[in-house]
Design a protein around this motif. Sequence first.
Motif, short mmCIF file in Angstrom:
data_model
loop_
_atom_site.label_atom_id
_atom_site.label_comp_id
_atom_site.label_asym_id
_atom_site.label_seq_id
_atom_site.Cartn_x
_atom_site.Cartn_y
_atom_site.Cartn_z
N HIS A 200 0.81 -1.23 0.00
CA HIS A 200 0.00 0.00 0.00
C HIS A 200 0.84 1.27 0.00
O HIS A 200 0.60 2.19 -0.80
CB HIS A 200 -0.93 0.01 1.22
CG HIS A 200 -2.10 -0.91 1.08
ND1 HIS A 200 -2.11 -2.17 1.62
CD2 HIS A 200 -3.30 -0.76 0.43
CE1 HIS A 200 -3.27 -2.76 1.34
NE2 HIS A 200 -4.00 -1.94 0.61
N SER A 201 1.82 1.37 0.88
CA SER A 201 2.61 2.60 0.98
C SER A 201 3.39 2.85 -0.29
O SER A 201 3.54 4.01 -0.73
CB SER A 201 3.56 2.55 2.18
OG SER A 201 4.43 1.42 2.09
N ALA B 12 2.77 6.36 -2.56
CA ALA B 12 3.78 7.43 -2.52
C ALA B 12 5.02 7.15 -3.37
O ALA B 12 5.66 8.08 -3.84
CB ALA B 12 4.20 7.69 -1.06
N ASN C 7 -1.64 -5.86 0.89
CA ASN C 7 -0.57 -6.11 1.86
C ASN C 7 0.45 -7.07 1.25
O ASN C 7 0.17 -7.78 0.28
CB ASN C 7 -1.12 -6.62 3.19
CG ASN C 7 -1.75 -8.00 3.09
OD1 ASN C 7 -1.16 -8.92 2.56
ND2 ASN C 7 -2.96 -8.13 3.61
N TYR D 127 2.19 -0.63 13.83
CA TYR D 127 1.66 -1.44 12.74
C TYR D 127 1.05 -2.71 13.33
O TYR D 127 1.48 -3.20 14.38
CB TYR D 127 2.78 -1.83 11.76
CG TYR D 127 3.35 -0.65 11.02
CD1 TYR D 127 2.75 -0.18 9.86
CD2 TYR D 127 4.48 0.01 11.50
CE1 TYR D 127 3.27 0.92 9.18
CE2 TYR D 127 5.01 1.11 10.83
CZ TYR D 127 4.40 1.56 9.67
OH TYR D 127 4.90 2.64 9.01
N MET E 55 -1.28 0.05 7.59
CA MET E 55 -0.79 0.93 6.52
C MET E 55 -0.04 2.14 7.06
O MET E 55 -0.46 2.78 8.02
CB MET E 55 -1.95 1.38 5.65
CG MET E 55 -2.59 0.23 4.87
SD MET E 55 -3.89 0.77 3.74
CE MET E 55 -5.16 1.25 4.88
N ALA E 56 1.08 2.45 6.40
CA ALA E 56 1.91 3.59 6.81
C ALA E 56 1.14 4.90 6.71
O ALA E 56 1.28 5.78 7.57
CB ALA E 56 3.17 3.64 5.94
N ASP E 57 0.33 5.05 5.66
CA ASP E 57 -0.41 6.31 5.52
C ASP E 57 -1.46 6.45 6.61
O ASP E 57 -1.81 7.57 6.99
CB ASP E 57 -1.06 6.39 4.13
CG ASP E 57 -0.07 6.90 3.09
OD1 ASP E 57 -0.02 8.13 2.89
OD2 ASP E 57 0.64 6.10 2.51
N LYS F 55 0.48 7.79 9.50
CA LYS F 55 0.82 9.20 9.28
C LYS F 55 -0.36 10.09 9.63
O LYS F 55 -0.20 11.12 10.30
CB LYS F 55 1.23 9.43 7.82
CG LYS F 55 1.60 10.88 7.53
CD LYS F 55 2.10 11.07 6.11
CE LYS F 55 0.96 11.11 5.11
NZ LYS F 55 1.42 11.55 3.76
N ILE G 290 7.65 5.80 10.14
CA ILE G 290 7.00 5.93 8.83
C ILE G 290 8.08 6.05 7.75
O ILE G 290 9.08 6.76 7.94
CB ILE G 290 6.08 7.16 8.79
CG1 ILE G 290 5.03 7.07 9.91
CG2 ILE G 290 5.38 7.29 7.43
CD1 ILE G 290 4.15 8.30 10.04
N CYS H 203 7.03 8.78 2.42
CA CYS H 203 5.62 9.05 2.73
C CYS H 203 5.43 10.39 3.44
O CYS H 203 4.31 10.91 3.50
CB CYS H 203 5.03 7.95 3.61
SG CYS H 203 4.93 6.32 2.83
#
Length: 305
Positions: free
Chosen positions: A100-101, A105, A129, A199, A230-232, A235, A247, A251
């Motif tokens: 996803h990340s 980005a 994932n 996470y 997800m990293a976003d 964030k 992170i 991103c």
Amino acid sequence: MNLETKWLEDFVALSNTRSFSASARQRHVTQPAFSRRIRSLEQAVGATLVDRSTTPVSLTPEGQLFLVTARNIVEQLNDSLAHLRGLAMDNEALDIVAAHSLALAFYPPWISRLQKGVGELPTRLVAMNVGDAIHVLREGNCDLMLAYHDPYATMQLDAEIFPSFSIGQVKMIPVSVPDAAGAPRFSFDGDGPIPFLSYTQGAFLGRSVRMLLKNEPGRMRLKTVYETAMADGLKGIALQGVGLAWIPDFCIRDELANGKLVRAAGSDWDIPLEIRLYRCSLVHKPGVEKLWRRMMKLPSDFLRA
């Protein structure tokens, strides 16, 4: 009845070779994956089509009857598609799955840069994932996979079957919103507990954070207040001032530049990550072969974002 055309093609191949291993090689998939697809076909039609007790394997009476139908469907479908497309296979879009990340980005600027070196490159991107992406690649349901390289080999990808290009070096950075003085609101300075944005257990990036913290006494101060895969997602919560999070730097470039997020610890707390583009060498799609040959001719620094 829910049938997939690849199952029919698998069945026709098996009827010709009478060998699961030979058919799997012919169909460019692993033997376990091929066997699962034949069983899925049998479940869909509601009959046992293959007698696995014989060597070589043979078709059951139901399988012999169904073979005629399967061959007709496959031949008619291929003829129809060839007529409708009117396009060479190497002009088809490549199906790419990505973490996803990376999809959000990393991929847009990287693919733009790559096309300057290899020319026009039609692609279809699906974010998922890492575990699901690996499964899709192994099953032959995508052309390429964009993922973080796992130095601990937990992804279990054979480099001979799944060759890859290194296309980026990034870092995961511990960040927090700033306080009124511009210092991190949450950091390892001081003695109190630190609200931690984590996470989820199965997330690849989460494993990287846990490896970093494994031998760090400071980890005992981290108190998880939020989890996501997800990293976003992390964030977004970090920007609300809820806690500290690791992170990927790509991103949060804008947030670091405008001061909405700041480092919560020194560079010794950073986590280096490598990004790789994978393919399956058992699949010989012309578009993938052509891209791979072109990429091999490019300088390594050009491939990297």
